[in-house]
Write an enzyme that holds these catalytic residues in place. Structure first.
Site, short mmCIF file in Angstrom:
data_model
loop_
_atom_site.label_atom_id
_atom_site.label_comp_id
_atom_site.label_asym_id
_atom_site.label_seq_id
_atom_site.Cartn_x
_atom_site.Cartn_y
_atom_site.Cartn_z
N SER A 31 0.86 -1.19 0.00
CA SER A 31 0.00 0.00 0.00
C SER A 31 0.89 1.23 0.00
CB SER A 31 -0.86 0.01 1.28
OG SER A 31 -1.42 1.29 1.50
N TYR A 50 -2.92 -1.00 10.39
CA TYR A 50 -2.79 -1.20 8.94
C TYR A 50 -1.46 -0.64 8.43
CZ TYR A 50 -4.11 -1.10 3.96
OH TYR A 50 -4.15 -1.29 2.59
N1 LIG Z 1 -8.36 -0.69 -2.39
C1 LIG Z 1 -7.36 0.11 -2.11
O1 LIG Z 1 -7.46 1.33 -2.27
C2 LIG Z 1 -6.06 -0.46 -1.61
C3 LIG Z 1 -4.99 0.43 -1.47
C4 LIG Z 1 -3.78 -0.05 -1.02
C5 LIG Z 1 -3.62 -1.39 -0.73
N2 LIG Z 1 -4.68 -2.24 -0.88
C6 LIG Z 1 -4.44 -3.64 -0.56
O2 LIG Z 1 -4.94 -4.46 -1.58
C7 LIG Z 1 -5.25 -5.74 -1.05
C8 LIG Z 1 -6.62 -6.16 -1.55
O3 LIG Z 1 -7.61 -5.30 -1.00
P1 LIG Z 1 -8.88 -4.81 -1.80
O4 LIG Z 1 -8.80 -3.35 -1.89
O5 LIG Z 1 -9.06 -5.59 -3.03
O6 LIG Z 1 -10.05 -5.10 -0.76
P2 LIG Z 1 -11.12 -6.28 -0.67
O7 LIG Z 1 -11.72 -6.16 0.67
O8 LIG Z 1 -12.00 -6.26 -1.86
O9 LIG Z 1 -10.22 -7.58 -0.79
C9 LIG Z 1 -9.54 -8.17 0.29
C10 LIG Z 1 -9.60 -9.67 0.08
O10 LIG Z 1 -8.84 -10.33 1.11
C11 LIG Z 1 -9.63 -11.40 1.59
N3 LIG Z 1 -9.23 -11.76 2.95
C12 LIG Z 1 -9.41 -11.05 4.08
N4 LIG Z 1 -8.92 -11.71 5.14
C13 LIG Z 1 -8.43 -12.88 4.66
C14 LIG Z 1 -7.79 -13.99 5.24
N5 LIG Z 1 -7.56 -14.04 6.57
N6 LIG Z 1 -7.43 -15.03 4.45
C15 LIG Z 1 -7.67 -15.01 3.12
N7 LIG Z 1 -8.25 -13.97 2.50
C16 LIG Z 1 -8.63 -12.93 3.27
C17 LIG Z 1 -11.05 -10.92 1.51
O11 LIG Z 1 -11.97 -11.97 1.54
C18 LIG Z 1 -11.03 -10.20 0.16
O12 LIG Z 1 -11.22 -11.10 -0.91
C19 LIG Z 1 -5.13 -5.62 0.46
O13 LIG Z 1 -3.89 -6.16 0.89
C20 LIG Z 1 -5.16 -4.13 0.69
O14 LIG Z 1 -4.50 -3.75 1.86
C21 LIG Z 1 -5.90 -1.80 -1.30
#
Ligand SMILES: NC(=O)c1ccc[n+]([C@@H]2O[C@H](COP(=O)([O-])OP(=O)(O)OC[C@H]3O[C@@H](n4cnc5c(N)ncnc54)[C@H](O)[C@@H]3O)[C@@H](O)[C@H]2O)c1
Length: 269
Positions: free
Chosen positions: A156, A169
């Site tokens: 991130s 986080y």
């Molecule tokens: N969306 C953003 O703006 C953003 C920005 C920076 C980083 N991220 C990172 O991207 C990654 C994906 O997030 P996203 O934005 O797609 O959100 P999201 O909530 O759509 O996806 C997160 C996924 O992780 C899964 N998950 C959660 N806990 C879990 C566990 N214990 N075991 C297995 N799977 C698990 C959830 O079921 C979901 O499918 C994360 O690591 C998040 O920190 C997202």
């Protein structure tokens, strides 16, 4: 150009954690479109995981859905074994699963801290360890890739930008940054490439509350020089490239895919 690279991951096997929604779903579908056999890991959203599988198969790829909590050692070990039993090899791990449990420092419970560190930091460690054991045993499969394995962390922008109200986080992602670099240094001599993608604001469930109101969307946009909020496929295209031999000399790198967000806080008017 796209046509020439269309199947650049042909006959490779990838595990994408947290692939039932958002960025992980986008990555799993992209890797599948590039010819990889994809393990769609998920935690609780059966329908989302099935939708990912369906889209990979619709594009002519193979997918296997595996339910496993990445923070649980036994579940991670079992998932890697099932993947190996099914596809016979492993070439790519995308450590994507992640959660947020926001609270001011003084209100943050130990449970909120432990859950976020468990999923965002311990999970990627357990998965990278399991993948590396397979990569090292397998060696370079010259017919599919120049590397013995590829690990991609989805970190991130908060691996370098502090984030008040999210100490669990931001700490987890800061840890991911150092975990990636240390693993990259340790594994590069064995032909394993380890890298990170650090997304900025991407429209997914994790931040829906922020972008679903007009006010929230405008606030987000004010932090993005490129002038739009990202989509999962913005990250997925970079992940597919990093996993491919196109990126064969990239090891230990963090790529900020954020529309320029890390150029802020901007002191320019
Ligand atoms: N969306 C953003 O703006 C953003 C920005 C920076 C980083 N991220 C990172 O991207 C990654 C994906 O997030 P996203 O934005 O797609 O959100 P999201 O909530 O759509 O996806 C997160 C996924 O992780 C899964 N998950 C959660 N806990 C879990 C566990 N214990 N075991 C297995 N799977 C698990 C959830 O079921 C979901 O499918 C994360 O690591 C998040 O920190 C997202």
């Amino acid at each position: 150009m796209e046509a020439a690279n269309a199947k650049r991951l042909q006959n490779q096997v990838a595990i994408v954690t947290g692939a039932s929604s958002g960025i992980g779903q986008g990555i799993a579908i992209r890797l599948g479109q590039h010819g990889a056999n994809v393990v769609v890991n998920y935690h609780s959203d059966d329908e989302g995981a099935q939708a990912t599988k369906d889209q990979i198969e619709a594009a002519g790829g193979k997918a296997l859905v595996i339910k496993a909590d990445v923070s649980k050692e036994e579940e991670v070990e079992a998932m890697f074994q099932t993947a190996l039993d099914t596809f016979g090899t492993l070439d790519i791990l995308v450590n994507n699963a992640g959660i947020q449990k926001d609270a001011a420092l003084v209100d943050m419970t130990l449970d909120q801290w432990n859950k976020v560190i468990g999923t965002n930091l311990t999970g990627p460690f357990l998965c990278a360890r399991a993948a590396s054991k397979i990569f090292l045993k397998q060696g370079i499969r010259k017919e599919v890739s120049r590397a013995a394995g590829k690990i991609i962390f989805i970190s991130s922008v908060h691996d370098i930008i502090p984030w008040a109200g999210h100490v669990n986080y931001a700490t987890s992602k800061g840890g991911v940054a150092m975990m990636m670099k240390t693993m990259a240094q340790e594994l590069a001599p064995q032909g394993i490439r380890v890298n990170s993608i650090s997304p900025g604001a991407i429209k997914t469930d994790i931040n829906k509350e922020d972008w679903s109101s007009r006010e929230g969307e405008e606030k987000m946009l004010s932090q993005i020089p490129y002038g739009r909020i990202g989509e999962p496929d913005d990250i997925a295209r970079v992940a597919a490239w990093l996993a491919s031999d196109e990126a064969d000399y990239v090891a230990g790198a963090t790529i900020y895919v954020d529309g320029g967000m890390t150029l802020f806080p901007s002191f320019a008017e």
